[in-house]
Design a protein around this motif. Structure first.
Motif, PDB file in Angstrom:
ATOM      1  N   PHE A 131       0.819  -1.212   0.000  1.00 53.07           N
ATOM      2  CA  PHE A 131       0.000   0.000   0.000  1.00 53.07           C
ATOM      3  C   PHE A 131       0.850   1.258   0.000  1.00 53.07           C
ATOM      4  O   PHE A 131       0.452   2.287  -0.552  1.00 53.07           O
ATOM      5  CB  PHE A 131      -0.926   0.003   1.225  1.00 53.07           C
ATOM      6  N   PHE A 132       2.032   1.178   0.601  1.00 47.42           N
ATOM      7  CA  PHE A 132       2.806   2.398   0.836  1.00 47.42           C
ATOM      8  C   PHE A 132       3.058   3.268  -0.398  1.00 47.42           C
ATOM      9  O   PHE A 132       2.990   4.494  -0.305  1.00 47.42           O
ATOM     10  CB  PHE A 132       4.125   2.095   1.554  1.00 47.42           C
ATOM     11  N   PRO A 133       3.332   2.685  -1.580  1.00 44.95           N
ATOM     12  CA  PRO A 133       3.575   3.554  -2.744  1.00 44.95           C
ATOM     13  C   PRO A 133       2.482   4.592  -2.969  1.00 44.95           C
ATOM     14  O   PRO A 133       2.756   5.679  -3.472  1.00 44.95           O
ATOM     15  CB  PRO A 133       3.605   2.557  -3.911  1.00 44.95           C
ATOM     16  N   TYR A 134       1.274   4.289  -2.556  1.00 42.13           N
ATOM     17  CA  TYR A 134       0.167   5.232  -2.733  1.00 42.13           C
ATOM     18  C   TYR A 134       0.411   6.540  -1.984  1.00 42.13           C
ATOM     19  O   TYR A 134      -0.114   7.578  -2.362  1.00 42.13           O
ATOM     20  CB  TYR A 134      -1.128   4.576  -2.253  1.00 42.13           C
ATOM     21  N   LEU A 135       1.212   6.476  -0.911  1.00 46.04           N
ATOM     22  CA  LEU A 135       1.422   7.667  -0.087  1.00 46.04           C
ATOM     23  C   LEU A 135       2.607   8.518  -0.531  1.00 46.04           C
ATOM     24  O   LEU A 135       2.951   9.498   0.115  1.00 46.04           O
ATOM     25  CB  LEU A 135       1.618   7.256   1.379  1.00 46.04           C
ATOM     26  N   ILE A 136       3.260   8.123  -1.636  1.00 50.44           N
ATOM     27  CA  ILE A 136       4.425   8.877  -2.095  1.00 50.44           C
ATOM     28  C   ILE A 136       3.961   9.937  -3.094  1.00 50.44           C
ATOM     29  O   ILE A 136       3.094   9.677  -3.921  1.00 50.44           O
ATOM     30  CB  ILE A 136       5.442   7.932  -2.755  1.00 50.44           C
ATOM     31  N   GLN A 194      -3.611   0.572  -3.263  1.00 47.97           N
ATOM     32  CA  GLN A 194      -4.795   1.303  -2.828  1.00 47.97           C
ATOM     33  C   GLN A 194      -6.060   0.537  -3.229  1.00 47.97           C
ATOM     34  O   GLN A 194      -6.967   0.355  -2.440  1.00 47.97           O
ATOM     35  CB  GLN A 194      -4.773   2.706  -3.434  1.00 47.97           C
TER      36      GLN A 194
ATOM     37  N   ALA B  36       7.003  -4.022  -4.804  1.00 52.26           N
ATOM     38  CA  ALA B  36       6.525  -2.764  -4.238  1.00 52.26           C
ATOM     39  C   ALA B  36       7.638  -1.999  -3.535  1.00 52.26           C
ATOM     40  O   ALA B  36       7.689  -0.784  -3.599  1.00 52.26           O
ATOM     41  CB  ALA B  36       5.371  -3.033  -3.267  1.00 52.26           C
ATOM     42  N   VAL B  40      11.890   1.839  -3.897  1.00 51.65           N
ATOM     43  CA  VAL B  40      12.188   2.685  -2.741  1.00 51.65           C
ATOM     44  C   VAL B  40      13.478   2.222  -2.067  1.00 51.65           C
ATOM     45  O   VAL B  40      14.334   3.042  -1.703  1.00 51.65           O
ATOM     46  CB  VAL B  40      11.012   2.671  -1.740  1.00 51.65           C
ATOM     47  N   VAL B 218      -3.209  13.460   2.919  1.00 43.41           N
ATOM     48  CA  VAL B 218      -2.303  12.814   1.965  1.00 43.41           C
ATOM     49  C   VAL B 218      -2.263  13.617   0.671  1.00 43.41           C
ATOM     50  O   VAL B 218      -1.198  13.909   0.123  1.00 43.41           O
ATOM     51  CB  VAL B 218      -2.772  11.363   1.664  1.00 43.41           C
ATOM     52  N   ASN B 222       1.124  15.754  -0.675  1.00 46.50           N
ATOM     53  CA  ASN B 222       1.781  15.301  -1.888  1.00 46.50           C
ATOM     54  C   ASN B 222       1.510  16.165  -3.104  1.00 46.50           C
ATOM     55  O   ASN B 222       2.038  15.905  -4.170  1.00 46.50           O
ATOM     56  CB  ASN B 222       1.348  13.865  -2.201  1.00 46.50           C
ATOM     57  N   LEU B 265       9.636  11.576   1.947  1.00 49.65           N
ATOM     58  CA  LEU B 265       8.583  10.605   2.256  1.00 49.65           C
ATOM     59  C   LEU B 265       8.642  10.070   3.682  1.00 49.65           C
ATOM     60  O   LEU B 265       7.787   9.281   4.080  1.00 49.65           O
ATOM     61  CB  LEU B 265       8.498   9.484   1.211  1.00 49.65           C
ATOM     62  N   ALA B 268       5.396  10.861   5.735  1.00 50.30           N
ATOM     63  CA  ALA B 268       4.296   9.994   5.312  1.00 50.30           C
ATOM     64  C   ALA B 268       4.473   8.592   5.889  1.00 50.30           C
ATOM     65  O   ALA B 268       3.519   7.980   6.361  1.00 50.30           O
ATOM     66  CB  ALA B 268       4.227   9.931   3.786  1.00 50.30           C
ATOM     67  N   LEU B 269       5.731   8.115   5.883  1.00 47.38           N
ATOM     68  CA  LEU B 269       6.004   6.773   6.402  1.00 47.38           C
ATOM     69  C   LEU B 269       5.683   6.697   7.890  1.00 47.38           C
ATOM     70  O   LEU B 269       5.039   5.742   8.353  1.00 47.38           O
ATOM     71  CB  LEU B 269       7.475   6.421   6.161  1.00 47.38           C
ATOM     72  N   PHE B 272       2.018   6.794   8.447  1.00 49.92           N
ATOM     73  CA  PHE B 272       1.446   5.526   7.990  1.00 49.92           C
ATOM     74  C   PHE B 272       1.633   4.433   9.032  1.00 49.92           C
ATOM     75  O   PHE B 272       0.699   3.691   9.350  1.00 49.92           O
ATOM     76  CB  PHE B 272       2.106   5.122   6.672  1.00 49.92           C
ATOM     77  N   TYR B 280      -6.380   2.819   6.287  1.00 47.57           N
ATOM     78  CA  TYR B 280      -7.088   1.807   5.502  1.00 47.57           C
ATOM     79  C   TYR B 280      -8.590   2.060   5.495  1.00 47.57           C
ATOM     80  O   TYR B 280      -9.237   2.011   4.454  1.00 47.57           O
ATOM     81  CB  TYR B 280      -6.827   0.399   6.055  1.00 47.57           C
ATOM     82  N   ILE B 283      -9.473   5.014   3.323  1.00 43.83           N
ATOM     83  CA  ILE B 283      -9.468   4.694   1.894  1.00 43.83           C
ATOM     84  C   ILE B 283     -10.769   4.006   1.513  1.00 43.83           C
ATOM     85  O   ILE B 283     -11.409   4.340   0.514  1.00 43.83           O
ATOM     86  CB  ILE B 283      -8.275   3.763   1.564  1.00 43.83           C
TER      87      ILE B 283
END
Lengths: 345, 290
Positions: A131-136, A194, B36, B40, B218, B222, B265, B268-269, B272, B280, B283
């Motif tokens: 899910f994390f990529p959605y927050l970048i 997401q 995923a 990063v 969010v 961003n 980021l 955000a991390l 999160f 969650y 969303i």
């Protein structure tokens, strides 16, 4: 409107205005006006005023800096240009890549959501990773993937680990036969988590009794997916499929931040953005925007109709689902009653 | 009941199909989890490398020292990220505060009072949600210039409040589940509408407020497209647009760029990790709107 009402009252019998304002009716009007003025003003200033301006500009040949009296009225010429220029309407073809990407993304999200909704070890951890990529932020993603796809860098290295030769690999962002797929992959990477979280939410809202019953009946996981999960999240999946079409028509971020539309990756909006803010062809850009808005609008109406059609189908199914639940509950109660009886005996 | 299921589960491990499925399950999770994080993680690796190391080693070779924070410090200073964090914070707090207040007020009025134009206003907002933001900026730019909002934080903040529709939907939806009997009994007790909104509705809307804060937070943190258009002076950069500093002459110093990206980021991390559950469910709730 309500404000004028207040004014009229004030003029006619100014003495009673306070009285009116204190009455229930007066208070209702006052609170409605007070609470709606700002949001409506904002809505007007940033949505409907620009929308009107856009339609107007689309008939002019102008720049941002052109004073209002020097703008040249050109009639439908901008619209004709939108369809005639190779770079404008042709760019909509690129949307097909994004449609395919979106469908892959939804399938992947559905698959992973199903896995994660059964109990797996470390499920939460994997869910978080995906899910994390959605927050970048978009711009950070631009840098990350420029780096990722650079010749001999991350992606090439990983492929070399898998036994590919660097000479046989294409330039991921430059080679026109592949670069749009590279961008689409980025988009999938960013959003599949997401979608997955969304689907997990929908799956979790299914009554747990149903799984229990299915498992007792000896249904395997695929059967559970086919007969319990899929029917109950059909609506949200269809909705997302349809949304992905309008989303793909307006694909913008990935090509904008990663390649800036170079080498044949300029989608419709990337080109529109460039025309507006770089070459300052505001009229043409406005016409492009209006054309796409009309297309999106048409898609939305189709979607509404489609849903009405599906809804007609789903209603009966919904009933059977409820009936099933009721039956299960009744069975459970009967079982309990029986047990209780045995207990007494 | 419980024991039945347990027995069933235990037996399942012995079937061939079950084992294959289990293998496929974990293999897919590991594979896609890897996909995923790979982009990063590769950034993190590069961010810890010295200039020399970056030039001479493969990007996926681990850095010599995980304590080499030079790039982070340099990126932080070059892009003036301290200032950018402050700007982002100001923008986020103001936008969230303003849009929660006007959003809940609008939802309260639209949901509780029947007046001519109620349906029309709802539809105006619904239609607004169809218009893609990027397309609108072609002419919003003109209006922002005319209003003198370009290159001012307040201008950007007001614009960000004005283009928000999703949270209004979340509020309206949530309001529908708050029984009107609450309002009625408050009215009998002599409460004004303002009191009802402030003392009853706002506290009850708390879950919806959390949801919309997350979704909008969010989004605002961003947001880079409008910020880049309307906040061009370097001292007005937000965190997202501060990364634009690395475009151009520094475009190939990836050890520096990656460090900047990682810094951007981190907040955000952290958020999160701290509020996974709320994010969650936010969303999931935000999607119902469609």
């Amino acid at each position: 409107m309500a404000a004028t009402v207040a004014k009229v009252k004030k003029e006619k019998k100014p003495f009673h205005f306070m009285q009116w304002a204190k009455s229930r009716k007066g208070q209702q009007v006052l609170i409605c006006v007070a609470f709606m003025v700002i949001p409506l003003l904002l809505l007007f200033t940033f949505t409907y005023l620009p929308f009107g301006e856009m339609v107007r500009f689309s008939f002019y040949d102008m720049k941002y800096s052109t004073p209002a009296d020097k703008r040249e009225f050109v009639g439908w010429e901008n619209y004709i240009d939108v369809f005639r220029r190779d770079d404008c309407f042709g760019a909509l073809k690129l949307s097909l890549y994004y449609v395919v990407g979106a469908l892959i993304q939804l399938a992947l999200a559905l698959y992973l959501a199903t896995i994660l909704s059964f109990k797996v070890k470390g499920g939460n951890f994997f869910k978080g990773l995906m899910f994390f990529p959605y927050l970048i932020s978009g711009i950070a993603i631009g840098f990350i993937f420029k780096f990722f796809y650079t010749r001999g860098f991350v992606f090439d290295t990983v492929l070399q680990w898998l036994g590919f030769e660097l000479e046989n690999l294409p330039y991921w962002l430059r080679d026109q036969s592949i670069n749009n797929w590279s961008l689409v992959a980025t988009s999938v990477w960013r959003y599949f988590g997401q979608n997955m979280v969304l689907f997990i939410g929908a799956i979790m809202s299914v009554d747990a009794d149903l799984y229990e019953a299915a498992e007792l009946d000896g249904a395997n996981k695929f059967q559970q997916f086919r007969h319990i999960i899929l029917p109950s999240i059909k609506t949200i999946v269809t909705l997302n499929v349809i949304l992905s079409i309008t989303g793909s028509l307006s694909a913008f971020e990935q090509p904008y931040v990663i390649t800036d539309g170079a080498n044949g990756t300029g989608t419709y909006f990337v080109i529109m953005n460039e025309l507006a803010h770089t070459s300052q062809k505001v009229g043409l850009a406005s016409a492009m925007a209006v054309v796409l808005l009309l297309i999106i609008f048409a898609c939305t109406i189709l979607q509404k109709l489609f849903f009405k059609y599906i809804f007609r189908d789903a209603e009966s199914e919904d009933e059977s689902y409820k009936a099933k639940r009721a039956r299960l509950k009744a069975e459970k109660a009967a079982l309990r009653a029986e047990k209780a009886k045995k207990g007494v005996a | 009941m419980r024991t039945h299921v347990a027995v069933q589960k235990r037996r399942k491990h012995y079937t061939v199909g079950g084992i294959i499925w289990l293998f496929v399950e974990y293999a897919s999770l590991i594979f896609f989890g890897f996909c995923a994080v790979l982009p990063v993680v590769s950034c993190v690796i590069t961010a810890f490398k010295t200039e020399e190391e970056y030039q001479s080693t493969n990007v996926m070779t681990l850095p010599e020292s995980w304590l080499n924070f030079d790039n982070f410090i340099r990126a932080f200073e070059t892009a003036d990220m301290g200032r950018a964090f402050l700007n982002s914070l100001i923008v986020m707090v103001s936008v969230l505060l303003i849009s929660i207040i006007i959003g809940t007020q609008l939802a309260y009025v639209l949901n509780r009072f029947q007046f001519p134009g109620n349906g029309l206003i709802r539809n105006l907002f619904l239609f607004a949600s169809l218009l893609p933001a990027v397309a609108m900026q072609v002419t919003v730019y003109n209006i922002m210039t005319a209003l003198g909002f370009v290159n001012h934080l307040y201008g950007y903040i007001i614009m960000m409040c004005g283009t928000d529709v999703i949270s209004i939907y979340i509020f309206i939806q949530f309001m529908e589940n708050i029984p009107t009997s609450l309002d009625e009994s408050a009215i009998i007790d002599g409460a004004s509408y303002w009191t009802i909104y402030w003392k009853i509705m706002l506290p009850l809307l708390k879950p919806a407020i959390v949801t919309s804060c997350i979704l909008k937070g969010v989004g605002v943190y961003n947001e880079y497209y409008c910020a880049n258009l309307y906040l061009q002076r370097p001292e007005l950069h937000t965190i997202a647009t501060s990364l634009y500093t690395f475009v151009g002459p520094m475009g190939s110093q990836y050890n520096l760029i990656c460090a900047g990206v990682i810094i951007s980021l981190l907040p955000a991390l952290i958020v999160f990790i701290l509020c996974q559950k709320q994010i969650y469910s936010g969303i999931a709730a935000g999607a119902v709107k469609g």
